[in-house]
Enzyme design. Structure first.
Site, PDB file in Angstrom:
ATOM      1  N   ASN A  89       0.836  -1.199   0.000  1.00  3.57           N
ATOM      2  CA  ASN A  89       0.000   0.000   0.000  1.00  3.57           C
ATOM      3  C   ASN A  89       0.871   1.249   0.000  1.00  3.57           C
ATOM      4  OD1 ASN A  89      -0.451   1.925   2.511  1.00  3.57           O
ATOM      5  ND2 ASN A  89       0.167  -0.077   3.328  1.00  3.57           N
ATOM      6  N   PHE A  93      -1.590   8.188   4.423  1.00  4.35           N
ATOM      7  CA  PHE A  93      -2.357   8.817   5.512  1.00  4.35           C
ATOM      8  C   PHE A  93      -3.602   9.543   5.007  1.00  4.35           C
ATOM      9  CE2 PHE A  93       1.565   9.479   8.561  1.00  4.35           C
ATOM     10  CZ  PHE A  93       1.643   8.112   8.724  1.00  4.35           C
ATOM     11  N   SER A 152       5.697   5.096   8.748  1.00 10.99           N
ATOM     12  CA  SER A 152       5.050   4.805   7.464  1.00 10.99           C
ATOM     13  C   SER A 152       6.003   5.175   6.335  1.00 10.99           C
ATOM     14  CB  SER A 152       3.769   5.617   7.305  1.00 10.99           C
ATOM     15  OG  SER A 152       3.380   5.607   5.949  1.00 10.99           O
ATOM     16  N   ASN A 154       5.044   5.922   3.405  1.00  7.87           N
ATOM     17  CA  ASN A 154       4.283   6.598   2.353  1.00  7.87           C
ATOM     18  C   ASN A 154       4.088   8.088   2.543  1.00  7.87           C
ATOM     19  OD1 ASN A 154       3.891   4.133   0.942  1.00  7.87           O
ATOM     20  ND2 ASN A 154       2.370   3.574   2.492  1.00  7.87           N
ATOM     21  N   THR A 155       4.683   8.652   3.570  1.00  7.69           N
ATOM     22  CA  THR A 155       4.710  10.109   3.736  1.00  7.69           C
ATOM     23  C   THR A 155       6.164  10.511   3.582  1.00  7.69           C
ATOM     24  OG1 THR A 155       2.770  10.168   5.175  1.00  7.69           O
ATOM     25  CG2 THR A 155       4.312  12.000   5.380  1.00  7.69           C
ATOM     26  N   LYS A 190       5.626   3.447  17.214  1.00 12.07           N
ATOM     27  CA  LYS A 190       5.559   2.405  16.176  1.00 12.07           C
ATOM     28  C   LYS A 190       6.741   2.541  15.232  1.00 12.07           C
ATOM     29  CE  LYS A 190       2.480   0.133  12.925  1.00 12.07           C
ATOM     30  NZ  LYS A 190       1.083  -0.047  12.526  1.00 12.07           N
ATOM     31  N   ASN A 219       5.795  -1.684  11.497  1.00 10.66           N
ATOM     32  CA  ASN A 219       5.039  -1.165  10.361  1.00 10.66           C
ATOM     33  C   ASN A 219       5.388  -1.991   9.109  1.00 10.66           C
ATOM     34  OD1 ASN A 219       3.485   0.683   8.760  1.00 10.66           O
ATOM     35  ND2 ASN A 219       3.977   2.289  10.250  1.00 10.66           N
TER      36      ASN A 219
HETATM   37  C1  LIG Z   1      -3.618  -0.796   3.620  1.00  7.62           C
HETATM   38  C2  LIG Z   1      -2.786  -0.555   4.862  1.00  7.62           C
HETATM   39  C3  LIG Z   1      -2.825   0.679   5.489  1.00  7.62           C
HETATM   40  C4  LIG Z   1      -2.066   0.903   6.633  1.00  7.62           C
HETATM   41  N1  LIG Z   1      -2.136   2.121   7.247  1.00  7.62           N
HETATM   42  C5  LIG Z   1      -1.427   2.330   8.394  1.00  7.62           C
HETATM   43  C6  LIG Z   1      -1.527   3.555   9.086  1.00  7.62           C
HETATM   44  O1  LIG Z   1      -2.256   4.466   8.705  1.00  7.62           O
HETATM   45  N2  LIG Z   1      -0.764   3.718  10.207  1.00  7.62           N
HETATM   46  C7  LIG Z   1       0.045   2.725  10.704  1.00  7.62           C
HETATM   47  O2  LIG Z   1       0.691   2.910  11.746  1.00  7.62           O
HETATM   48  N3  LIG Z   1       0.148   1.538  10.065  1.00  7.62           N
HETATM   49  C8  LIG Z   1      -0.572   1.325   8.944  1.00  7.62           C
HETATM   50  N4  LIG Z   1      -0.492   0.114   8.311  1.00  7.62           N
HETATM   51  C9  LIG Z   1       0.450  -0.911   8.840  1.00  7.62           C
HETATM   52  C10 LIG Z   1      -0.256  -1.927   9.709  1.00  7.62           C
HETATM   53  O3  LIG Z   1      -0.827  -1.318  10.846  1.00  7.62           O
HETATM   54  C11 LIG Z   1       0.718  -3.029  10.156  1.00  7.62           C
HETATM   55  O4  LIG Z   1       1.727  -2.446  10.977  1.00  7.62           O
HETATM   56  C12 LIG Z   1       1.401  -3.721   8.986  1.00  7.62           C
HETATM   57  O5  LIG Z   1       0.508  -3.877   7.912  1.00  7.62           O
HETATM   58  C13 LIG Z   1       1.940  -5.094   9.369  1.00  7.62           C
HETATM   59  O6  LIG Z   1       0.901  -5.941   9.823  1.00  7.62           O
HETATM   60  P1  LIG Z   1       0.141  -7.013   8.878  1.00  7.62           P
HETATM   61  O7  LIG Z   1       1.181  -7.818   8.180  1.00  7.62           O
HETATM   62  O8  LIG Z   1      -0.713  -7.809   9.833  1.00  7.62           O
HETATM   63  O9  LIG Z   1      -0.693  -6.236   7.922  1.00  7.62           O
HETATM   64  C14 LIG Z   1      -1.243  -0.137   7.159  1.00  7.62           C
HETATM   65  C15 LIG Z   1      -1.217  -1.380   6.516  1.00  7.62           C
HETATM   66  C16 LIG Z   1      -1.978  -1.600   5.384  1.00  7.62           C
HETATM   67  C17 LIG Z   1      -1.929  -2.958   4.723  1.00  7.62           C
END
Ligand SMILES: Cc1cc2nc3c(=O)[nH]c(=O)nc-3n(C[C@H](O)[C@H](O)[C@H](O)COP(=O)(O)O)c2cc1C
Length: 312
Positions: A89, A93, A152, A154-155, A190, A219
């Site tokens: 992704n 934000f 993140s 992506n910022t 985080k 993350n």
């Molecule tokens: C589509 C998407 C959006 C995410 N948005 C955020 C976010 O806004 N803030 C954040 O701290 N982590 C965000 N994450 C990261 C998740 O909270 C998590 O740390 C990461 O995906 C690893 O866990 P997973 O493998 O169970 O998905 C996002 C993940 C995905 C897939």
């Protein structure tokens, strides 16, 4: 919408929720009904936390929220890597701003909520602290714990805030504000899975010197190692199965090198009870998932909780 159909919440709860006193975890002065939470990014704007809790999550982390609303990156920005059970992704934000969430959180009837906070894309890093402070103050009465998200991918430049000096300054500012409250709230950081051992040692130093309450690891990753899916070259953060081992490694490293000095919430590639156990065995006290929820469906939460009881 599930919440618009009378009785649907109760039906979902009867199918998916699994309650047992032995699953309760007391951490940061909070009581988590079970140790399996929803990771940030799924309910960015606090629109669905009640419905998501009906599926059996012990806690729901909302956000990442920023002070002002922002639309995030251009679509298409979310890619399914089916062969790898992963997602890439680059949402950036997207959210309606912290105040919109505050209004929705006022209606919360008992879901344990984490508030994940960040900065607006157009706020330069030199002014980032004030964005985090705005989110912290607005959310303070309505969340149970805070997560400072500097990880993140992506910022643009956000992860530079993980460096020792800016991170110490950011966390110390939030910590000082927190201490002025009648009852301070747990403050967590985080982190990215792509930090080097040296950087992780810095993180341990900062956490223990500023004395914040814990870490969420991890993350999404910038690594693309071992992927099969056609979308593997898309830009953004990779989550899901391909991330599992690295995030567990980070948890183990932090736990061992800090001598178990602070609690860790483990997240990254949890798709099964064994994946959750791996994180807990590496030193996590709670776990979260996002991508596993997408691929395996809501039944995975109950499966993990049932398995935890068997190993207790
Ligand atoms: C589509 C998407 C959006 C995410 N948005 C955020 C976010 O806004 N803030 C954040 O701290 N982590 C965000 N994450 C990261 C998740 O909270 C998590 O740390 C990461 O995906 C690893 O866990 P997973 O493998 O169970 O998905 C996002 C993940 C995905 C897939």
């Amino acid at each position: 919408m599930v919440n618009k159909i009378p009785g649907m919440g109760a039906l979902i709860r009867s199918l998916y929720q699994f309650k047992d006193k032995r699953l309760e975890r007391k951490l940061f002065g909070l009581t988590f009904p079970n140790p399996v939470g929803l990771a940030a990014g799924f309910d960015k704007d606090a629109k669905l936390y009640q419905e998501l809790s009906n599926f059996g999550f012990g806690f729901v982390e909302i956000g990442t929220l920023t002070p002002k609303p922002q639309s995030g990156n251009l679509k298409k920005r979310l890619f399914r890597l089916s062969q790898d059970k992963g997602l890439i992704n680059r949402l950036g934000f997207n959210n309606q701003g912290v105040e919109a969430s505050v209004e929705r959180l006022k209606k919360n009837k008992g879901v344990l909520i984490g508030g994940n906070i960040g900065k607006n894309k157009l706020t330069p890093n030199e002014e980032a602290v004030s964005d985090y402070v705005k989110c912290f103050e607005a959310l303070f009465p309505y969340v149970d714990y805070f997560v400072v998200n500097v990880s993140s991918p992506n910022t643009p430049n956000l992860r530079a805030l993980q460096d020792k000096k800016p991170l110490t300054n950011l966390l110390q500012t939030l910590k000082d504000l927190n201490l002025k409250k009648r009852i301070p709230k747990p403050l967590l950081l985080k982190i990215a899975p792509d930090l080097s051992e040296l950087q992780l040692m810095d993180i341990i130093d900062i956490i223990t010197s500023v004395k914040i309450d814990g870490v969420i690891a991890t993350n999404t990753t910038l690594s693309r190692e071992g992927l099969q899916s056609p979308h593997k070259t898309e830009m953004g953060g990779l989550s899901g199965k391909p991330l599992a081992e690295r995030s567990t490694e980070v948890i183990r490293f932090l736990n061992e090198k800090s001598n178990n000095a602070f609690p860790i919430i483990g997240v990254g590639g949890i798709h099964s009870p064994q994946d959750a156990l791996d994180k807990l065995n590496a030193g996590a006290s709670l776990v979260q998932l996002y991508t596993g929820f997408v691929y395996e469906g809501p039944a995975v939460i109950k499966k993990i909780n049932k398995a935890l009881l068997q190993t207790a």
